[in-house]
Scaffold this motif. Structure first.
Motif, PDB file in Angstrom:
ATOM      1  N   ASP A   5      53.383 125.914 -52.046  1.00  0.00           N
ATOM      2  CA  ASP A   5      53.997 126.515 -53.148  1.00  0.00           C
ATOM      3  C   ASP A   5      52.954 127.345 -54.373  1.00  0.00           C
ATOM      4  O   ASP A   5      53.196 126.784 -55.194  1.00  0.00           O
ATOM      5  N   ILE A   6      52.745 128.666 -53.648  1.00  0.00           N
ATOM      6  CA  ILE A   6      51.775 128.963 -54.371  1.00  0.00           C
ATOM      7  C   ILE A   6      52.757 130.743 -54.277  1.00  0.00           C
ATOM      8  O   ILE A   6      53.520 130.909 -53.906  1.00  0.00           O
ATOM      9  N   THR A   7      52.343 130.496 -56.074  1.00  0.00           N
ATOM     10  CA  THR A   7      53.573 132.247 -56.766  1.00  0.00           C
ATOM     11  C   THR A   7      53.091 133.066 -56.680  1.00  0.00           C
ATOM     12  O   THR A   7      54.241 133.491 -57.065  1.00  0.00           O
ATOM     13  N   ILE A   8      52.004 133.206 -56.347  1.00  0.00           N
ATOM     14  CA  ILE A   8      51.239 134.770 -56.615  1.00  0.00           C
ATOM     15  C   ILE A   8      49.996 134.577 -55.496  1.00  0.00           C
ATOM     16  O   ILE A   8      50.215 134.142 -54.822  1.00  0.00           O
ATOM     17  N   PRO A   9      50.130 136.360 -55.692  1.00  0.00           N
ATOM     18  CA  PRO A   9      49.151 136.893 -54.281  1.00  0.00           C
ATOM     19  C   PRO A   9      47.837 135.886 -54.377  1.00  0.00           C
ATOM     20  O   PRO A   9      47.440 135.746 -55.737  1.00  0.00           O
ATOM     21  N   VAL A  10      46.900 135.223 -53.148  1.00  0.00           N
ATOM     22  CA  VAL A  10      46.230 134.719 -53.084  1.00  0.00           C
ATOM     23  C   VAL A  10      45.039 135.762 -52.708  1.00  0.00           C
ATOM     24  O   VAL A  10      45.617 136.722 -51.843  1.00  0.00           O
ATOM     25  N   PRO A  11      43.736 135.608 -52.804  1.00  0.00           N
ATOM     26  CA  PRO A  11      42.867 137.034 -52.778  1.00  0.00           C
ATOM     27  C   PRO A  11      42.942 136.827 -51.430  1.00  0.00           C
ATOM     28  O   PRO A  11      42.964 135.470 -49.976  1.00  0.00           O
ATOM     29  N   GLU A  12      41.991 138.528 -50.843  1.00  0.00           N
ATOM     30  CA  GLU A  12      42.241 137.708 -49.340  1.00  0.00           C
ATOM     31  C   GLU A  12      41.277 136.781 -48.566  1.00  0.00           C
ATOM     32  O   GLU A  12      41.328 136.863 -47.432  1.00  0.00           O
ATOM     33  N   ASP A  61      42.712 139.175 -64.731  1.00  0.00           N
ATOM     34  CA  ASP A  61      42.625 138.318 -63.809  1.00  0.00           C
ATOM     35  C   ASP A  61      43.828 138.347 -62.856  1.00  0.00           C
ATOM     36  O   ASP A  61      45.011 137.566 -63.487  1.00  0.00           O
ATOM     37  N   PRO A  62      43.494 138.319 -61.396  1.00  0.00           N
ATOM     38  CA  PRO A  62      44.827 138.632 -60.201  1.00  0.00           C
ATOM     39  C   PRO A  62      45.031 136.841 -60.173  1.00  0.00           C
ATOM     40  O   PRO A  62      46.224 136.805 -59.874  1.00  0.00           O
ATOM     41  N   TRP A  63      44.385 135.503 -60.198  1.00  0.00           N
ATOM     42  CA  TRP A  63      44.831 134.445 -60.212  1.00  0.00           C
ATOM     43  C   TRP A  63      43.696 133.791 -60.942  1.00  0.00           C
ATOM     44  O   TRP A  63      45.209 132.722 -61.715  1.00  0.00           O
ATOM     45  N   PHE A  64      42.782 133.690 -62.169  1.00  0.00           N
ATOM     46  CA  PHE A  64      42.557 133.081 -62.816  1.00  0.00           C
ATOM     47  C   PHE A  64      43.455 133.745 -64.045  1.00  0.00           C
ATOM     48  O   PHE A  64      44.005 134.601 -64.774  1.00  0.00           O
ATOM     49  N   THR A  65      43.801 132.633 -64.946  1.00  0.00           N
ATOM     50  CA  THR A  65      44.371 132.659 -66.298  1.00  0.00           C
ATOM     51  C   THR A  65      43.257 132.295 -66.916  1.00  0.00           C
ATOM     52  O   THR A  65      43.452 131.505 -67.334  1.00  0.00           O
ATOM     53  N   LEU A  92      40.706 124.686 -57.622  1.00  0.00           N
ATOM     54  CA  LEU A  92      40.728 124.475 -56.345  1.00  0.00           C
ATOM     55  C   LEU A  92      39.876 125.429 -55.370  1.00  0.00           C
ATOM     56  O   LEU A  92      40.190 124.959 -54.364  1.00  0.00           O
ATOM     57  N   GLY A  93      38.700 126.783 -55.242  1.00  0.00           N
ATOM     58  CA  GLY A  93      38.630 127.300 -54.685  1.00  0.00           C
ATOM     59  C   GLY A  93      39.102 128.278 -53.787  1.00  0.00           C
ATOM     60  O   GLY A  93      38.487 128.758 -52.890  1.00  0.00           O
ATOM     61  N   ILE A  94      40.097 128.327 -54.234  1.00  0.00           N
ATOM     62  CA  ILE A  94      40.865 129.379 -53.595  1.00  0.00           C
ATOM     63  C   ILE A  94      40.314 130.817 -54.088  1.00  0.00           C
ATOM     64  O   ILE A  94      40.688 131.478 -52.857  1.00  0.00           O
ATOM     65  N   ASP A  95      39.782 130.908 -55.721  1.00  0.00           N
ATOM     66  CA  ASP A  95      39.133 132.505 -55.651  1.00  0.00           C
ATOM     67  C   ASP A  95      38.103 131.997 -56.400  1.00  0.00           C
ATOM     68  O   ASP A  95      37.817 130.942 -56.638  1.00  0.00           O
ATOM     69  N   HIS A  96      37.188 132.856 -56.645  1.00  0.00           N
ATOM     70  CA  HIS A  96      35.593 132.223 -56.720  1.00  0.00           C
ATOM     71  C   HIS A  96      35.823 132.256 -58.779  1.00  0.00           C
ATOM     72  O   HIS A  96      35.794 132.930 -59.188  1.00  0.00           O
ATOM     73  N   ILE A  97      35.597 130.818 -59.094  1.00  0.00           N
ATOM     74  CA  ILE A  97      35.489 130.756 -60.382  1.00  0.00           C
ATOM     75  C   ILE A  97      34.693 131.607 -61.244  1.00  0.00           C
ATOM     76  O   ILE A  97      34.381 132.070 -62.288  1.00  0.00           O
ATOM     77  N   LYS A  98      33.367 131.975 -60.233  1.00  0.00           N
ATOM     78  CA  LYS A  98      32.146 132.519 -60.989  1.00  0.00           C
ATOM     79  C   LYS A  98      32.285 133.636 -61.358  1.00  0.00           C
ATOM     80  O   LYS A  98      31.194 133.524 -62.616  1.00  0.00           O
ATOM     81  N   ARG A  99      33.464 134.121 -60.773  1.00  0.00           N
ATOM     82  CA  ARG A  99      33.040 135.378 -60.874  1.00  0.00           C
ATOM     83  C   ARG A  99      33.889 135.552 -62.307  1.00  0.00           C
ATOM     84  O   ARG A  99      33.319 136.837 -63.128  1.00  0.00           O
TER      85      ARG A  99
END
Length: 260
Positions: A113-120, A4-8, A46-53
């Motif tokens: 201090d975000i080190t990877i691309p965030v979702p649009e 996944d691009p945001w979550f590990t 964090l709510g930066i991306d949707h964990i429900k996905r």
């Protein structure tokens, strides 16, 4: 391991997953616990991306969100779920927000201090922390039955008034939220924290001598249970040296540290 691009996503055992956000300085973990009848999601990140996905890909069981405490990095995706549970001590924060914590400060913290691309879909300028009424309130000693998997709730205040730890009786996993983790200090130096309560809570979880693994909400996923013996020693040291008060700084122990 799912990509996944945001979550590990890390599988701890056949029915337990850590869902981590390593691209953010908080390095926060949420945990999905599957039972036979339903699942528990310990925090929603964090709510930066949707964990429900992610949870939708891991299970089709109904999910109860079990909140370790109401800080922004643990409730970010609460709004994606129907059933949310929180200790009564943090209920007001969930409904009304934390008094004295401005939206400007929250947005500054969430976006640095975000080190990877965030979702649009993520815009730090319009980010809003979750606020809403919980489905139900938790208290010390409550039991959650997921279906052949029992979770016991321990009220562990200090980092927040309603902070809880969760003990998975089946696997003997202890989920400690922000009460115990490694690498950076556990903190009780904000006005909303309580150093005395935090140390009492550390003593409380240190008594769970049958834990097989300790899962804090930040940094290393899965600490050896021997850390609980170090916690016992730390509690004794902090009390003897009369350090349990605001302003005494950072106190380092083997495997963890505390800041007052």
């Amino acid at each position: 391991m799912m990509e996944d691009p945001w979550f590990t996503i890390q599988q701890i055992n056949e029915n337990t997953y850590a869902i981590s956000e390593y691209g953010h300085w908080e390095k926060v973990h949420s945990f999905l616990l599957l039972g036979e009848e339903k699942a528990a999601l310990i925090d929603t990140g964090l709510g930066i991306d949707h964990i429900k996905r992610i949870t939708d890909q891991l299970t089709d069981l109904p999910i109860d969100v079990v909140t370790t405490h109401v800080h922004v990095d643990h409730i970010g995706s609460h709004g994606e779920f129907e059933r949310i549970y929180v200790h009564e001590g943090d209920q007001d924060w969930l409904v009304n927000g934390i008094s004295g914590l401005s939206i400007d400060q929250i947005r500054k913290n969430i976006s640095r201090d975000i080190t990877i691309p965030v979702p649009e879909t993520f815009n730090p300028d319009t980010y809003q922390p979750f606020q809403g009424e919980p489905t139900g309130l938790l208290k010390d000693g409550d039991v959650i039955d997921l279906g052949n998997r029992i979770l016991t709730i321990y009220h562990t205040p200090g980092h927040s008034p309603g902070h809880i730890a969760i003990f998975d009786e089946s696997n003997r996993y202890l989920f400690t939220g922000d009460l115990l983790y490694d690498e950076t200090p556990i903190y009780a130096f904000y006005p909303s924290t309580n150093p005395v309560d935090l140390v009492n809570s550390l003593e409380k979880i240190a008594g769970l001598s049958n834990a097989s693994k300790v899962f804090g909400s930040h940094h290393t996923v899965g600490l050896d249970p021997e850390i609980l013996n170090e916690v016992k020693s730390a509690v004794k040291f902090l009390r003897e040296k009369k350090l349990i008060r605001f302003g005494t700084g950072i106190h380092e122990f083997k495997g963890f540290s505390v800041q007052f």
